[in-house]
Structures are given as C-alpha cells and as structure tokens.
Design a protein around this motif. Structure first.
Motif, PDB file in Angstrom:
ATOM      1  N   TYR A  60     -83.521 -83.848-145.127  1.00  0.00           N
ATOM      2  CA  TYR A  60     -82.535 -84.114-143.371  1.00  0.00           C
ATOM      3  C   TYR A  60     -82.836 -85.067-142.882  1.00  0.00           C
ATOM      4  N   VAL A  61     -84.185 -85.256-142.205  1.00  0.00           N
ATOM      5  CA  VAL A  61     -84.909 -86.086-141.947  1.00  0.00           C
ATOM      6  C   VAL A  61     -84.710 -87.481-142.260  1.00  0.00           C
ATOM      7  N   CYS A  62     -84.245 -87.904-143.377  1.00  0.00           N
ATOM      8  CA  CYS A  62     -84.954 -88.993-143.837  1.00  0.00           C
ATOM      9  C   CYS A  62     -83.522 -90.570-143.537  1.00  0.00           C
ATOM     10  N   PRO A  63     -83.764 -90.982-142.597  1.00  0.00           N
ATOM     11  CA  PRO A  63     -82.721 -92.099-141.864  1.00  0.00           C
ATOM     12  C   PRO A  63     -82.127 -92.621-143.041  1.00  0.00           C
ATOM     13  N   ASP A  64     -82.376 -93.430-144.119  1.00  0.00           N
ATOM     14  CA  ASP A  64     -82.577 -94.036-145.461  1.00  0.00           C
ATOM     15  C   ASP A  64     -81.785 -93.195-146.449  1.00  0.00           C
ATOM     16  N   ALA A  65     -81.160 -91.891-146.244  1.00  0.00           N
ATOM     17  CA  ALA A  65     -81.211 -91.079-147.167  1.00  0.00           C
ATOM     18  C   ALA A  65     -81.553 -90.913-149.032  1.00  0.00           C
ATOM     19  N   CYS A  66     -83.011 -91.158-149.109  1.00  0.00           N
ATOM     20  CA  CYS A  66     -83.924 -91.855-150.673  1.00  0.00           C
ATOM     21  C   CYS A  66     -84.537 -90.699-150.556  1.00  0.00           C
ATOM     22  N   ILE A  67     -84.611 -89.165-150.786  1.00  0.00           N
ATOM     23  CA  ILE A  67     -84.564 -88.363-151.452  1.00  0.00           C
ATOM     24  C   ILE A  67     -83.299 -87.025-151.180  1.00  0.00           C
ATOM     25  N   THR A  68     -84.267 -86.123-152.567  1.00  0.00           N
ATOM     26  CA  THR A  68     -83.143 -85.554-152.738  1.00  0.00           C
ATOM     27  C   THR A  68     -83.711 -84.649-153.153  1.00  0.00           C
ATOM     28  N   VAL A  69     -83.173 -83.718-152.947  1.00  0.00           N
ATOM     29  CA  VAL A  69     -84.113 -82.317-153.007  1.00  0.00           C
ATOM     30  C   VAL A  69     -83.475 -80.484-154.371  1.00  0.00           C
ATOM     31  N   TYR A  70     -84.843 -80.406-155.257  1.00  0.00           N
ATOM     32  CA  TYR A  70     -84.121 -80.061-156.118  1.00  0.00           C
ATOM     33  C   TYR A  70     -84.801 -78.267-155.610  1.00  0.00           C
ATOM     34  N   ARG A  71     -83.683 -77.333-156.145  1.00  0.00           N
ATOM     35  CA  ARG A  71     -84.266 -75.940-155.754  1.00  0.00           C
ATOM     36  C   ARG A  71     -84.311 -74.929-156.949  1.00  0.00           C
ATOM     37  N   VAL A  72     -85.461 -74.702-157.300  1.00  0.00           N
ATOM     38  CA  VAL A  72     -85.212 -73.312-158.754  1.00  0.00           C
ATOM     39  C   VAL A  72     -85.922 -72.091-158.165  1.00  0.00           C
ATOM     40  N   LYS A  73     -85.180 -71.080-158.391  1.00  0.00           N
ATOM     41  CA  LYS A  73     -85.614 -69.820-158.232  1.00  0.00           C
ATOM     42  C   LYS A  73     -86.563 -69.225-159.373  1.00  0.00           C
ATOM     43  N   ASN A  74     -88.076 -68.552-159.074  1.00  0.00           N
ATOM     44  CA  ASN A  74     -88.750 -68.470-159.609  1.00  0.00           C
ATOM     45  C   ASN A  74     -88.670 -67.339-160.353  1.00  0.00           C
TER      46      ASN A  74
END
Length: 74
Positions: A60-74
C-alpha cells in the motif's frame, strides 16, 4: 481460526530503496539488501519470511507499485 501466512514479491529492478515498505511492516519482515540493482539502489527483500502475515501494508505504501503480496491460509 486459521492464521494467514504471506509472501512478498518485490520487483527489484523497479525498487528505488525508499524504505517506506520497511517502516510500514508491522511484523518487521522487510529489510534493505546490501546488493544494488542495475540503477544502483539497495532494494527491499524479505528478511524474516516466516513472520509475514500477508497484511499488504508494504504494498500500500510503495510509491512505485513494485510489491506484490500473496496470502495463504494455514
């Protein structure tokens, strides 16, 4: 209740090393790499991957949109 695990993928060539993602991470997962990308910037990487919850605060805070987050439930 299942705990979420996350994975952060950073486009290291687009990262300019501003450290906003590092500061925004509540779990202190991210740090700056000692290596530099082709532009000479020290890019972010997952230092403590096991602590990532997938909250995406870093993305959310990355000004260059170079971060992707993946979520997995355990």
């Amino acid at each position: 209740m299942a705990k979420n695990r996350g994975a952060v993928v950073i486009d290291t060539e687009r990262c300019k090393g501003c450290q906003l993602c590092k500061e925004a991470c509540p779990s202190k997962v991210l740090n700056m790499n000692i290596d530099a990308n082709s532009k000479g910037y020290h890019y972010a990487y997952m230092e403590a991957a096991e602590a990532c919850t997938g909250c995406a605060s870093c993305a959310y805070v990355c000004p260059d949109a170079c971060i992707t987050v993946y979520r997995v439930k355990n």
